[in-house]
Design a protein around this motif. Structure first.
Motif, PDB file in Angstrom:
ATOM      1  N   ALA A  36       0.827  -1.205   0.000  1.00 53.70           N
ATOM      2  CA  ALA A  36       0.000   0.000   0.000  1.00 53.70           C
ATOM      3  C   ALA A  36       0.866   1.261   0.000  1.00 53.70           C
ATOM      4  O   ALA A  36       0.462   2.289  -0.551  1.00 53.70           O
ATOM      5  CB  ALA A  36      -0.936  -0.007   1.196  1.00 53.70           C
ATOM      6  N   LEU A  37       2.047   1.210   0.594  1.00 47.53           N
ATOM      7  CA  LEU A  37       2.953   2.359   0.559  1.00 47.53           C
ATOM      8  C   LEU A  37       3.434   2.637  -0.860  1.00 47.53           C
ATOM      9  O   LEU A  37       3.575   3.799  -1.254  1.00 47.53           O
ATOM     10  CB  LEU A  37       4.146   2.134   1.489  1.00 47.53           C
ATOM     11  N   VAL A  38       3.680   1.582  -1.635  1.00 45.87           N
ATOM     12  CA  VAL A  38       4.044   1.761  -3.040  1.00 45.87           C
ATOM     13  C   VAL A  38       2.878   2.392  -3.797  1.00 45.87           C
ATOM     14  O   VAL A  38       3.069   3.316  -4.595  1.00 45.87           O
ATOM     15  CB  VAL A  38       4.452   0.415  -3.672  1.00 45.87           C
ATOM     16  N   GLY A  39       1.663   1.918  -3.530  1.00 47.76           N
ATOM     17  CA  GLY A  39       0.485   2.515  -4.150  1.00 47.76           C
ATOM     18  C   GLY A  39       0.290   3.960  -3.743  1.00 47.76           C
ATOM     19  O   GLY A  39      -0.125   4.798  -4.548  1.00 47.76           O
ATOM     20  N   LEU A  40       0.616   4.276  -2.501  1.00 44.58           N
ATOM     21  CA  LEU A  40       0.523   5.651  -2.027  1.00 44.58           C
ATOM     22  C   LEU A  40       1.522   6.546  -2.752  1.00 44.58           C
ATOM     23  O   LEU A  40       1.199   7.672  -3.129  1.00 44.58           O
ATOM     24  CB  LEU A  40       0.757   5.705  -0.517  1.00 44.58           C
ATOM     25  N   ALA A  41       2.725   6.033  -2.964  1.00 44.66           N
ATOM     26  CA  ALA A  41       3.734   6.818  -3.684  1.00 44.66           C
ATOM     27  C   ALA A  41       3.316   7.065  -5.127  1.00 44.66           C
ATOM     28  O   ALA A  41       3.474   8.175  -5.651  1.00 44.66           O
ATOM     29  CB  ALA A  41       5.077   6.103  -3.635  1.00 44.66           C
ATOM     30  N   VAL A  42       2.752   6.054  -5.761  1.00 43.31           N
ATOM     31  CA  VAL A  42       2.269   6.227  -7.139  1.00 43.31           C
ATOM     32  C   VAL A  42       1.089   7.190  -7.150  1.00 43.31           C
ATOM     33  O   VAL A  42       0.990   8.051  -8.026  1.00 43.31           O
ATOM     34  CB  VAL A  42       1.887   4.866  -7.755  1.00 43.31           C
ATOM     35  N   GLY A  43       0.205   7.058  -6.187  1.00 41.20           N
ATOM     36  CA  GLY A  43      -0.956   7.939  -6.107  1.00 41.20           C
ATOM     37  C   GLY A  43      -0.591   9.376  -5.802  1.00 41.20           C
ATOM     38  O   GLY A  43      -1.291  10.305  -6.190  1.00 41.20           O
ATOM     39  N   ALA A  44       0.518   9.583  -5.104  1.00 37.70           N
ATOM     40  CA  ALA A  44       0.957  10.938  -4.795  1.00 37.70           C
ATOM     41  C   ALA A  44       1.436  11.660  -6.050  1.00 37.70           C
ATOM     42  O   ALA A  44       1.373  12.887  -6.127  1.00 37.70           O
ATOM     43  CB  ALA A  44       2.058  10.912  -3.753  1.00 37.70           C
ATOM     44  N   MET A  45       1.914  10.900  -7.029  1.00 39.53           N
ATOM     45  CA  MET A  45       2.365  11.504  -8.280  1.00 39.53           C
ATOM     46  C   MET A  45       1.228  11.752  -9.263  1.00 39.53           C
ATOM     47  O   MET A  45       1.412  12.445 -10.255  1.00 39.53           O
ATOM     48  CB  MET A  45       3.418  10.609  -8.940  1.00 39.53           C
ATOM     49  N   ALA A  46       0.064  11.174  -8.985  1.00 41.81           N
ATOM     50  CA  ALA A  46      -1.075  11.277  -9.896  1.00 41.81           C
ATOM     51  C   ALA A  46      -1.836  12.584  -9.672  1.00 41.81           C
ATOM     52  O   ALA A  46      -1.707  13.231  -8.630  1.00 41.81           O
ATOM     53  CB  ALA A  46      -2.014  10.089  -9.702  1.00 41.81           C
ATOM     54  N   ASP A  47      -2.634  12.945 -10.674  1.00 44.39           N
ATOM     55  CA  ASP A  47      -3.464  14.142 -10.561  1.00 44.39           C
ATOM     56  C   ASP A  47      -4.683  13.899  -9.664  1.00 44.39           C
ATOM     57  O   ASP A  47      -5.097  14.772  -8.915  1.00 44.39           O
ATOM     58  CB  ASP A  47      -3.938  14.599 -11.943  1.00 44.39           C
ATOM     59  N   GLY A  48      -5.264  12.710  -9.754  1.00 52.22           N
ATOM     60  CA  GLY A  48      -6.446  12.395  -8.954  1.00 52.22           C
ATOM     61  C   GLY A  48      -6.069  12.000  -7.541  1.00 52.22           C
ATOM     62  O   GLY A  48      -4.911  11.755  -7.210  1.00 52.22           O
ATOM     63  N   LYS A  49      -7.075  11.940  -6.695  1.00 50.85           N
ATOM     64  CA  LYS A  49      -6.847  11.639  -5.281  1.00 50.85           C
ATOM     65  C   LYS A  49      -7.409  10.292  -4.848  1.00 50.85           C
ATOM     66  O   LYS A  49      -7.155   9.858  -3.738  1.00 50.85           O
ATOM     67  CB  LYS A  49      -7.476  12.729  -4.420  1.00 50.85           C
ATOM     68  N   ALA A  50      -8.167   9.616  -5.695  1.00 46.12           N
ATOM     69  CA  ALA A  50      -8.848   8.394  -5.290  1.00 46.12           C
ATOM     70  C   ALA A  50      -7.869   7.278  -4.942  1.00 46.12           C
ATOM     71  O   ALA A  50      -8.028   6.593  -3.929  1.00 46.12           O
ATOM     72  CB  ALA A  50      -9.801   7.928  -6.382  1.00 46.12           C
ATOM     73  N   GLY A  51      -6.858   7.059  -5.764  1.00 48.26           N
ATOM     74  CA  GLY A  51      -5.886   6.002  -5.500  1.00 48.26           C
ATOM     75  C   GLY A  51      -5.088   6.268  -4.252  1.00 48.26           C
ATOM     76  O   GLY A  51      -4.830   5.365  -3.455  1.00 48.26           O
ATOM     77  N   ARG A  52      -4.679   7.516  -4.065  1.00 51.80           N
ATOM     78  CA  ARG A  52      -3.929   7.883  -2.868  1.00 51.80           C
ATOM     79  C   ARG A  52      -4.768   7.656  -1.622  1.00 51.80           C
ATOM     80  O   ARG A  52      -4.299   7.069  -0.640  1.00 51.80           O
ATOM     81  CB  ARG A  52      -3.508   9.356  -2.951  1.00 51.80           C
ATOM     82  N   ASN A  53      -6.024   8.075  -1.654  1.00 51.53           N
ATOM     83  CA  ASN A  53      -6.904   7.925  -0.487  1.00 51.53           C
ATOM     84  C   ASN A  53      -7.185   6.460  -0.180  1.00 51.53           C
ATOM     85  O   ASN A  53      -7.241   6.072   0.995  1.00 51.53           O
ATOM     86  CB  ASN A  53      -8.205   8.687  -0.702  1.00 51.53           C
ATOM     87  N   LEU A  54      -7.350   5.634  -1.206  1.00 50.87           N
ATOM     88  CA  LEU A  54      -7.586   4.204  -0.991  1.00 50.87           C
ATOM     89  C   LEU A  54      -6.390   3.571  -0.290  1.00 50.87           C
ATOM     90  O   LEU A  54      -6.551   2.804   0.663  1.00 50.87           O
ATOM     91  CB  LEU A  54      -7.851   3.494  -2.324  1.00 50.87           C
ATOM     92  N   ASN A  55      -5.206   3.915  -0.733  1.00 48.82           N
ATOM     93  CA  ASN A  55      -4.006   3.347  -0.118  1.00 48.82           C
ATOM     94  C   ASN A  55      -3.804   3.853   1.303  1.00 48.82           C
ATOM     95  O   ASN A  55      -3.331   3.111   2.162  1.00 48.82           O
ATOM     96  CB  ASN A  55      -2.779   3.652  -0.989  1.00 48.82           C
ATOM     97  N   ILE A  56      -4.169   5.095   1.568  1.00 50.33           N
ATOM     98  CA  ILE A  56      -4.088   5.612   2.935  1.00 50.33           C
ATOM     99  C   ILE A  56      -5.015   4.828   3.858  1.00 50.33           C
ATOM    100  O   ILE A  56      -4.648   4.470   4.983  1.00 50.33           O
ATOM    101  CB  ILE A  56      -4.395   7.119   2.969  1.00 50.33           C
ATOM    102  N   VAL A  57      -6.221   4.531   3.380  1.00 48.64           N
ATOM    103  CA  VAL A  57      -7.176   3.760   4.184  1.00 48.64           C
ATOM    104  C   VAL A  57      -6.635   2.364   4.468  1.00 48.64           C
ATOM    105  O   VAL A  57      -6.707   1.869   5.603  1.00 48.64           O
ATOM    106  CB  VAL A  57      -8.553   3.705   3.482  1.00 48.64           C
ATOM    107  N   VAL A  58      -6.054   1.728   3.456  1.00 45.65           N
ATOM    108  CA  VAL A  58      -5.505   0.377   3.646  1.00 45.65           C
ATOM    109  C   VAL A  58      -4.347   0.412   4.637  1.00 45.65           C
ATOM    110  O   VAL A  58      -4.233  -0.455   5.510  1.00 45.65           O
ATOM    111  CB  VAL A  58      -5.067  -0.227   2.293  1.00 45.65           C
ATOM    112  N   ILE A  59      -3.492   1.420   4.552  1.00 44.13           N
ATOM    113  CA  ILE A  59      -2.370   1.542   5.486  1.00 44.13           C
ATOM    114  C   ILE A  59      -2.868   1.760   6.905  1.00 44.13           C
ATOM    115  O   ILE A  59      -2.377   1.122   7.849  1.00 44.13           O
ATOM    116  CB  ILE A  59      -1.430   2.680   5.048  1.00 44.13           C
ATOM    117  N   VAL A  60      -3.842   2.631   7.079  1.00 40.19           N
ATOM    118  CA  VAL A  60      -4.366   2.906   8.423  1.00 40.19           C
ATOM    119  C   VAL A  60      -5.006   1.651   9.011  1.00 40.19           C
ATOM    120  O   VAL A  60      -4.777   1.322  10.187  1.00 40.19           O
ATOM    121  CB  VAL A  60      -5.364   4.086   8.387  1.00 40.19           C
ATOM    122  N   ILE A  61      -5.775   0.929   8.220  1.00 42.36           N
ATOM    123  CA  ILE A  61      -6.389  -0.315   8.700  1.00 42.36           C
ATOM    124  C   ILE A  61      -5.304  -1.307   9.104  1.00 42.36           C
ATOM    125  O   ILE A  61      -5.390  -1.948  10.153  1.00 42.36           O
ATOM    126  CB  ILE A  61      -7.319  -0.912   7.631  1.00 42.36           C
ATOM    127  N   GLY A  62      -4.267  -1.433   8.292  1.00 42.93           N
ATOM    128  CA  GLY A  62      -3.184  -2.362   8.598  1.00 42.93           C
ATOM    129  C   GLY A  62      -2.431  -1.991   9.859  1.00 42.93           C
ATOM    130  O   GLY A  62      -2.123  -2.854  10.689  1.00 42.93           O
TER     131      GLY A  62
END
Length: 73
Positions: A36-62
């Protein structure tokens, strides 16, 4: 495009996180969080926020699940 990749990485991590809720499988979060941290890094480079937010939720749950099980003190 990076947002879609981040969403796919987040969904992949979430698929591993679902069975990790079962007793004695909490160690799987040690694998879910880095994915999920890798997904967060990829999502941070993206224009949209949905992928970043999904990975943040998965990290927090974990992290919360690991704290409840004593994996992170």
């Amino acid at each position: 495009m990076l947002n879609i990749i981040s969403i796919f990485i987040g969904l992949f991590a979430l698929l591993f996180a679902i069975p990790a809720f079962l007793p004695f499988l909490g160690w799987a979060y040690w694998l879910v969080i880095p994915i999920a941290l890798v997904g967060l890094a990829v999502g941070a480079m993206a224009d949209g926020k949905a992928g970043r937010n999904l990975n943040i939720v998965v990290i927090v749950i974990g992290v919360v699940r690991l704290m409840m099980g004593g994996g992170i003190i």
